[in-house]
Every structure is written in structure tokens, then in C-alpha cells.
Design a protein around this motif. Sequence first.
Motif, PDB file in Angstrom:
ATOM      1  N   ARG A  98      40.014  39.096  40.258  1.00  0.00           N
ATOM      2  CA  ARG A  98      39.054  38.259  39.535  1.00  0.00           C
ATOM      3  C   ARG A  98      37.742  39.014  39.410  1.00  0.00           C
ATOM      4  O   ARG A  98      37.225  39.527  40.404  1.00  0.00           O
ATOM      5  CB  ARG A  98      38.809  36.952  40.280  1.00  0.00           C
ATOM      6  N   LEU A  99      37.221  39.039  38.215  1.00  0.00           N
ATOM      7  CA  LEU A  99      35.945  39.691  37.989  1.00  0.00           C
ATOM      8  C   LEU A  99      34.824  38.750  38.398  1.00  0.00           C
ATOM      9  O   LEU A  99      34.720  37.629  37.897  1.00  0.00           O
ATOM     10  CB  LEU A  99      35.784  40.073  36.514  1.00  0.00           C
ATOM     11  N   GLY A 100      33.988  39.201  39.323  1.00  0.00           N
ATOM     12  CA  GLY A 100      32.835  38.420  39.742  1.00  0.00           C
ATOM     13  C   GLY A 100      31.662  38.642  38.813  1.00  0.00           C
ATOM     14  O   GLY A 100      31.626  39.608  38.035  1.00  0.00           O
ATOM     15  N   ARG A 101      30.693  37.780  38.901  1.00  0.00           N
ATOM     16  CA  ARG A 101      29.486  37.928  38.077  1.00  0.00           C
ATOM     17  C   ARG A 101      28.675  39.153  38.508  1.00  0.00           C
ATOM     18  O   ARG A 101      27.766  39.579  37.804  1.00  0.00           O
ATOM     19  CB  ARG A 101      28.657  36.659  38.131  1.00  0.00           C
ATOM     20  N   ASP A 102      29.037  39.730  39.661  1.00  0.00           N
ATOM     21  CA  ASP A 102      28.388  40.951  40.135  1.00  0.00           C
ATOM     22  C   ASP A 102      29.103  42.211  39.642  1.00  0.00           C
ATOM     23  O   ASP A 102      28.840  43.311  40.103  1.00  0.00           O
ATOM     24  CB  ASP A 102      28.309  40.950  41.666  1.00  0.00           C
ATOM     25  N   ASP A 103      30.058  42.028  38.720  1.00  0.00           N
ATOM     26  CA  ASP A 103      30.847  43.112  38.129  1.00  0.00           C
ATOM     27  C   ASP A 103      31.765  43.816  39.121  1.00  0.00           C
ATOM     28  O   ASP A 103      32.184  44.948  38.890  1.00  0.00           O
ATOM     29  CB  ASP A 103      29.962  44.135  37.399  1.00  0.00           C
TER      30      ASP A 103
END
Length: 142
Positions: A98-103
Motif C-alpha cells: 500500500r502506498l502511504g501518503r509519505d510515498d
Amino acid sequence: MDPRLELLQLLEQHPDASPAREIAQRAGISTAALTRLRTAYQFGGAEGVANAQHQHQPSPGTLEAAADAIRATPDMRNRELVLRDNTITYPVVGVQIRLGRDDRWYPYTRTTADWVAAPAPAADPAAAFSRAIAAARRRHNE
């Protein structure tokens, strides 16, 4: 601050089982859900928890580029990956990143009940995917 995050931090200070039940009740979630969030917190901190709870839409092309990087690895050539929201899933093995908002990419493995965070998020999707595969193998061998 997310109230569940505060409760997870409290749980880290008191890791025995009885407060976990109380904390889950206070948070309005099951003990199993709390355990999954705790695992996400241990592996990814606050962003790991956010990633476990919320999906988002990354920039166009982000998932496709990550899937191409995964398919470039020798074991994943011509494999079917499912891309949805901020996730890339390989259902045959029960792994997901899963891609986090922190990249960073957060690895997950499938249990009978749900997806569970695995160690160590990475900026490189192929590295995170490899870590998810390794975690799935460890779980299978337990």
C-alpha cells in the motif's frame, strides 16, 4: 492527533493483554482490529496506522509504474497483479503493498480474517513487495 493513535501509544507503554481489551473497547473496535493496528504502528508508526485505516488515490501512473517495477523482478514476470486505489495485490500468494501518503510502500500479508501489516515499509515498491512475500512465507511456516 488521531485518538486511536494515542491509544496505540498507550498500549505500547503497557503491552500486557488486559489493557489491550480495555483500549479496544474505548476505541470502539475489536481486540483483533486493535492488534492489526498495533502491528501497523510497530512497523510504520503513525503513517503505518493511517495507511492501515484509509485508502487514497495516488497520482495517475503511480501504481502502474510500481507494478512494472515489481514485474521486472525475475519471480514476478507475467504475474497478475491487482491495482486498486493505493494498493497492489498479488492474490495468488496473499500479499499486498500500500502506498502511504509519505510515498513509502507498506507491505501486508493476508490472514484468514484480514490484511496484516508486515515489516518494513520502503520507498522502492519492488523492495516492499519482496518484504511482503518474505513475511507471507514466514507466516506460512509458523
